[in-house]
Enzyme design. Structure first.
Site, PDB file in Angstrom:
ATOM      1  N   ASN A   1      10.309  -7.200  12.900  1.00 42.51           N
ATOM      2  CA  ASN A   1       9.901  -8.368  13.679  1.00 42.51           C
ATOM      3  C   ASN A   1       9.688  -8.012  15.149  1.00 42.51           C
ATOM      4  O   ASN A   1       8.829  -8.598  15.828  1.00 42.51           O
ATOM      5  CB  ASN A   1      10.953  -9.471  13.567  1.00 42.51           C
ATOM      6  CG  ASN A   1      10.926 -10.148  12.211  1.00 42.51           C
ATOM      7  OD1 ASN A   1       9.954 -10.024  11.467  1.00 42.51           O
ATOM      8  ND2 ASN A   1      11.994 -10.839  11.880  1.00 42.51           N
TER       9      ASN A   1
ATOM     10  N   ILE B   1      14.061 -15.016   2.758  1.00 39.59           N
ATOM     11  CA  ILE B   1      13.847 -16.076   1.773  1.00 39.59           C
ATOM     12  C   ILE B   1      13.133 -15.569   0.518  1.00 39.59           C
ATOM     13  O   ILE B   1      13.351 -16.082  -0.573  1.00 39.59           O
ATOM     14  CB  ILE B   1      13.053 -17.250   2.385  1.00 39.59           C
ATOM     15  CG1 ILE B   1      11.668 -16.794   2.866  1.00 39.59           C
ATOM     16  CG2 ILE B   1      13.843 -17.886   3.533  1.00 39.59           C
ATOM     17  CD1 ILE B   1      10.775 -17.929   3.327  1.00 39.59           C
TER      18      ILE B   1
ATOM     19  N   CYS C   1      18.889 -15.968  13.051  1.00 39.69           N
ATOM     20  CA  CYS C   1      18.192 -15.126  12.075  1.00 39.69           C
ATOM     21  C   CYS C   1      16.782 -14.956  12.606  1.00 39.69           C
ATOM     22  O   CYS C   1      16.605 -14.458  13.727  1.00 39.69           O
ATOM     23  CB  CYS C   1      18.229 -15.739  10.685  1.00 39.69           C
ATOM     24  SG  CYS C   1      17.768 -17.490  10.591  1.00 39.69           S
TER      25      CYS C   1
ATOM     26  N   ASP D   1      14.041 -17.680  12.538  1.00 42.88           N
ATOM     27  CA  ASP D   1      13.751 -18.930  13.241  1.00 42.88           C
ATOM     28  C   ASP D   1      14.971 -19.832  13.360  1.00 42.88           C
ATOM     29  O   ASP D   1      14.871 -20.941  13.877  1.00 42.88           O
ATOM     30  CB  ASP D   1      12.618 -19.676  12.533  1.00 42.88           C
ATOM     31  CG  ASP D   1      11.288 -18.943  12.657  1.00 42.88           C
ATOM     32  OD1 ASP D   1      11.037 -18.373  13.734  1.00 42.88           O
ATOM     33  OD2 ASP D   1      10.522 -18.927  11.679  1.00 42.88           O
ATOM     34  N   GLY D   2      16.113 -19.398  12.841  1.00 45.07           N
ATOM     35  CA  GLY D   2      17.355 -20.124  13.062  1.00 45.07           C
ATOM     36  C   GLY D   2      17.532 -21.369  12.225  1.00 45.07           C
ATOM     37  O   GLY D   2      18.266 -22.278  12.634  1.00 45.07           O
ATOM     38  N   TRP D   3      16.892 -21.423  11.022  1.00 45.06           N
ATOM     39  CA  TRP D   3      17.091 -22.621  10.205  1.00 45.06           C
ATOM     40  C   TRP D   3      17.370 -22.314   8.737  1.00 45.06           C
ATOM     41  O   TRP D   3      17.395 -23.205   7.905  1.00 45.06           O
ATOM     42  CB  TRP D   3      15.913 -23.577  10.327  1.00 45.06           C
ATOM     43  CG  TRP D   3      14.543 -22.974  10.144  1.00 45.06           C
ATOM     44  CD1 TRP D   3      14.184 -21.981   9.290  1.00 45.06           C
ATOM     45  CD2 TRP D   3      13.377 -23.349  10.866  1.00 45.06           C
ATOM     46  NE1 TRP D   3      12.860 -21.708   9.418  1.00 45.06           N
ATOM     47  CE2 TRP D   3      12.316 -22.523  10.375  1.00 45.06           C
ATOM     48  CE3 TRP D   3      13.088 -24.286  11.850  1.00 45.06           C
ATOM     49  CZ2 TRP D   3      11.011 -22.627  10.854  1.00 45.06           C
ATOM     50  CZ3 TRP D   3      11.788 -24.379  12.322  1.00 45.06           C
ATOM     51  CH2 TRP D   3      10.771 -23.561  11.833  1.00 45.06           C
TER      52      TRP D   3
ATOM     53  N   ARG E   1      19.348 -18.718   7.225  1.00 46.51           N
ATOM     54  CA  ARG E   1      20.626 -18.003   7.215  1.00 46.51           C
ATOM     55  C   ARG E   1      21.558 -18.505   8.307  1.00 46.51           C
ATOM     56  O   ARG E   1      22.785 -18.500   8.149  1.00 46.51           O
ATOM     57  CB  ARG E   1      20.363 -16.503   7.371  1.00 46.51           C
ATOM     58  CG  ARG E   1      19.736 -15.875   6.155  1.00 46.51           C
ATOM     59  CD  ARG E   1      19.069 -14.546   6.432  1.00 46.51           C
ATOM     60  NE  ARG E   1      17.770 -14.709   7.090  1.00 46.51           N
ATOM     61  CZ  ARG E   1      16.865 -13.742   7.197  1.00 46.51           C
ATOM     62  NH1 ARG E   1      17.117 -12.545   6.697  1.00 46.51           N
ATOM     63  NH2 ARG E   1      15.715 -13.960   7.799  1.00 46.51           N
TER      64      ARG E   1
ATOM     65  N   LYS F   1      14.056 -26.486   6.863  1.00 43.70           N
ATOM     66  CA  LYS F   1      12.766 -26.860   6.290  1.00 43.70           C
ATOM     67  C   LYS F   1      12.928 -27.272   4.818  1.00 43.70           C
ATOM     68  O   LYS F   1      12.486 -26.567   3.906  1.00 43.70           O
ATOM     69  CB  LYS F   1      11.781 -25.704   6.432  1.00 43.70           C
ATOM     70  CG  LYS F   1      11.544 -25.308   7.884  1.00 43.70           C
ATOM     71  CD  LYS F   1      10.684 -24.061   7.985  1.00 43.70           C
ATOM     72  CE  LYS F   1       9.260 -24.337   7.548  1.00 43.70           C
ATOM     73  NZ  LYS F   1       8.373 -23.168   7.753  1.00 43.70           N
TER      74      LYS F   1
ATOM     75  N   ARG G   1      11.185 -25.441   1.834  1.00 49.90           N
ATOM     76  CA  ARG G   1      12.079 -24.587   1.047  1.00 49.90           C
ATOM     77  C   ARG G   1      12.325 -25.145  -0.355  1.00 49.90           C
ATOM     78  O   ARG G   1      12.524 -24.385  -1.302  1.00 49.90           O
ATOM     79  CB  ARG G   1      13.406 -24.413   1.773  1.00 49.90           C
ATOM     80  CG  ARG G   1      13.300 -23.702   3.111  1.00 49.90           C
ATOM     81  CD  ARG G   1      12.925 -22.236   2.931  1.00 49.90           C
ATOM     82  NE  ARG G   1      12.883 -21.547   4.222  1.00 49.90           N
ATOM     83  CZ  ARG G   1      11.762 -21.259   4.882  1.00 49.90           C
ATOM     84  NH1 ARG G   1      10.595 -21.599   4.346  1.00 49.90           N
ATOM     85  NH2 ARG G   1      11.799 -20.646   6.040  1.00 49.90           N
TER      86      ARG G   1
END
Length: 775
Positions: free
Chosen positions: A247, A273, A334, A336-338, A340, A376, A380
């Site tokens: 990244n 994911i 992680c 985007d922080g939403w 893990r 999300k 998800r």
């Protein structure tokens, strides 16, 4: 209806998953919301919500017909054998369209209407972030509320207000947000009051190969200064380091250790994911494989790596909890922080804070770390047709990890695994608007609180079903440290194989204990009622004797009985005696009425509306909207032999169990996957569809005669969490939780009754009291 080509197909075979040679013949119906299979001969009904369907496959045609295989997000797998290939194609086409709507507006929650009198708004106002910060005991000298995100100008996936270090200036907060992916800067999610350490969550920095931000570095330094008990902090990157480096090459990445003084960086290696999606698919495939050998099953379980991933999530959560416990603040992110980030932060708080291990606390935790700070769910969970690569079982993994902790510390959780299963199923059902959308802004844009029902209101009305009978209140001050040794990470058969009847017990021990606890509670309330009824009658008789009324009427009765030829006159005199005694009794009852029923309270001093407070501490209960219907003051009816008989007979002494019953009164087979309840009045076992509602039974009313304020619940009560340390007092929560006899403020307990018993009781029982009932 335009997607339903064939609404009814007869002579359909539902194949047995264990032995495909066995099948059940019935009729298949397709409605706008459900797929229904009915077999009158086998007394079987199967309802599958379209939103639960995660995959539909039309298998190759055989000599017996065309198989249609359906996979569900709640891990139910069903195969139907349709005699005509055209009908099978229509079923496949219809379910493919109905299970994946094209827009959010087509989801089931916008069509669902709750049965009964449950107000639509119930549950939407149960949680407030500011009050949760207050419950945690956040030090306002070091932390302050930031309003820069009003109108979602700073970050669209964050709430409009959140807490940041008090020393961070507005320009610093804005600069930090610009340097973080999606604008998700580090914000406070949990404050450990006893150590002063803080848990913050955010997204990865946009650092690239050599990028840096002075505002971001200064902001992190403000976070460090907000905890005077430590001279360093942890930055936990939950990703594998190689992923973070990849990244970084793409313009994002992770914090450069040289630019952030007094910080320690840790990578936790939780996969992304896509790996998790493939892992669960392999696990489901292993569970569906019809093998008779242990070796093949264990080999498939190992190759899926599902338990390995669960272990990794738990290890990261334990590290975070131990750091906070030692007084060191932690920043978690992680990509985007939403995903893990939500998992590890929530699990760490479960380990540290006993409040989050209660029914109301777990709801508050999900509201805070999954809903308000953004996950999300729409993407998800695959609610609507979209990119399948965005689908991933992040919430399923969190529920499983919570269950792993629960199995090691069953006495530490107020709720049972049924609570986890119910939440998991309703996340994917879209029956309630709670989990619709990817963030708080999405839910406001769709006006879900105005147009749909809340899951929390639904669960609160049946909270007694989720009570853990092994819960020990004394354990609520403990910090949990689960073992992550391989032999302690278990395969959850109750989730992944729950619909395989051959793999499940007919009556699980935990269900039997829960039933016994509720039955015992009903009998205890009945005993209290009878004791107070006897005491009231004794006082009534004593008062009558003291006034001389009994002496006056008894001689008249004795004289009238001496004449053998005066039967008609005797009857007249007896009627007079009975009338006189009844008048005296009514007068006494009227005078004692307020003492016998002071649990209803005075209308002048208490609001005429009942407030059902869920998921929030008492510090903001006054800000909550009120929901239920006005309550009338009940009057004590005249005590007659008929009423006394009803009070004694309306509470069941014996309750049926699953072992005693094979079929419900409606004809449905009672198997493991069929949810059932006992009627507290007759004791019989019914499926949920045959139950009426919860209500106050005549044989329980006097058990609550000493209550000093009006309160109702479906066997729920407040559980205060007051620390022995007077300097660290935890605010008690007003969320309704199953009554375990732990609190001083006893509540009116309501019990489920069947339709027949409710009708029979309602004919004679005061309707004003039945207004206390909850669905």
């Amino acid at each position: 209806m335009e997607h339903i080509a064939t609404p009814k197909v007869e002579n359909v075979h539902k194949l047995n998953n264990i032995n495909p040679r066995e099948s059940t013949i019935g009729t298949l119906y397709i409605t706008t919301t459900h797929l229904i299979f009915v077999s009158p001969e086998e007394k079987e009904e199967l309802w599958i919500l379209h939103m639960h369907i995660s995959g539909v496959d039309k298998l190759p045609v055989t000599t017996l017909g065309s198989p249609v295989r359906i996979q569900c997000s709640n891990f139910r797998v069903v195969t139907f054998l349709v005699s005509r290939d055209r009908d099978a194609q229509d079923i496949y086409s219809s379910l493919t369209h109905l299970s994946k709507p094209q827009s959010v507006e087509e989801l089931y929650c916008f069509q669902y209407r709750a049965k009964g009198d449950l107000p639509q708004a119930t549950g939407w106002t149960f949680f407030e972030l500011s009050a949760e910060y207050s419950r945690q005991g956040v030090n306002t000298q070091h932390w302050t509320v930031c309003t820069l995100n009003n109108g979602y100008k700073l970050c669209a996936s964050y709430p409009e207000q959140f807490m940041v270090p008090a020393s961070a200036q507005a320009s610093l907060v804005t600069g930090c947000a610009k340097f973080r992916s999606k604008g998700r800067l580090p914000v406070l999610t949990y404050y450990h009051a006893s150590t002063g350490a803080a848990l913050l969550r955010c997204a990865q920095p946009l650092s690239g190969l050599n990028g840096r931000s002075q505002e971001d570095e200064d902001y992190i330094n403000c976070v460090l200064k907000s905890n005077p008990n430590s001279n360093y902090l942890y930055i936990v990157d939950t990703r594998p380091k190689i992923n973070a480096m990849y990244n970084r090459a793409a313009g994002k990445g992770y914090e450069a250790e040289a630019f952030y003084a007094n910080t320690k960086f840790v990578f936790k290696g939780i996969e992304n994911i896509h790996i998790m999606r493939e892992s669960l698919a392999k696990l489901v495939e292993t569970c569906e494989t019809k093998t008779q050998t242990m070796e093949l099953f264990l080999q498939g379980l190992e190759q899926s790596n599902w338990l390995k991933h669960i272990k990794g999530v738990l290890e990261a959560s334990i590290f975070i909890a131990e750091a906070l416990l030692s007084g060191v603040s932690v920043i978690v992110h992680c990509s985007d922080g939403w995903d893990r980030t939500s998992q590890t932060c929530a699990l760490a708080q479960i380990l540290l804070d006993p409040f989050y291990r209660t029914i109301q606390g777990f709801q508050a935790l999900i509201e805070k770390d999954w809903l308000i700070f953004g996950h999300k769910f729409t993407d998800r969970c695959g609610f609507i047709a979209g990119d399948p690569k965005e689908v991933s079982p992040i919430m399923t993994q969190f529920i499983d990890a919570t269950w792993q902790i629960f199995t090691q510390f069953p006495q530490g959780f107020q709720f049972s695994d049924k609570y986890l299963l119910s939440i998991h199923d309703h996340v994917y059902s879209c029956q309630f608007g709670t989990f619709i959308g990817n963030c708080q802004k999405d839910r406001q844009d769709h006006r879900l609180s105005e147009r749909t029902y809340s899951l929390w209101g639904h669960l609160t009305n049946s909270a007694d079903e989720f009570v853990n009978p092994l819960y020990e209140p004394s354990s609520r001050n403990e910090v949990l440290v689960p073992s992550v040794q391989p032999q302690n990470i278990l395969f959850w058969r109750g989730l992944y194989c729950r619909y395989e009847a051959a793999t499940q017990p007919r009556e699980p021990v935990i269900d039997l204990l829960t039933q016994t606890q509720l039955h015992t509670q009903s009998l205890e309330d009945h005993a209290k009622h009878l004791s107070r009824r006897v005491e009231a009658l004794k006082n009534l008789i004593a008062t009558a004797k003291a006034s001389g009324s009994v002496k006056k009427v008894i001689p008249a009765v004795a004289d009238n009985n001496t004449g053998s030829g005066e039967n008609q006159q005797n009857e007249t005199e007896l009627e007079k005696v009975e009338k006189r005694f009844t008048d005296l009794k009514s007068c006494l009852v009227e005078k004692c009425q307020s003492k016998l029923f002071n649990f209803i309270g005075e209308l002048d001093s208490v609001s005429p509306y009942l407030t059902l407070s869920v998921g929030s501490p008492s510090s903001y209960s006054l800000h909550r909207k009120r929901s239920f219907e006005p309550l009338c003051l009940p009057l004590e009816p005249v005590i007659t032999s008929q009423r006394l008989k009803q009070e004694m007979n309306c509470v069941a002494i014996n309750w049926e169990t699953r072992r005693d019953v094979t079929d419900c009164t409606c004809g449905i087979k009672i198997i493991y996957s069929v949810p059932v309840k006992n009627c507290a009045s007759c004791g019989k076992l019914f499926c949920n569809r045959c139950m009426h509602r919860r209500r106050l039974l005549p044989g329980h009313t006097l058990a609550f005669a000493n209550l000093d304020r009006r309160r109702r619940s479906s066997n729920v009560s407040q559980i205060s969490q007051v620390s022995d340390n007077s300097e660290n007092v935890q605010h008690s929560s007003t969320l309704n939780t199953p009554s375990l006899g732990l609190n001083k403020n006893e509540e009116i307990r309501l019990y489920p009754v069947c339709l027949a018993c409710n009708k029979e009781i309602s004919q004679d029982f005061n309707p004003a009291i039945t207004n206390l009932s909850v669905l």
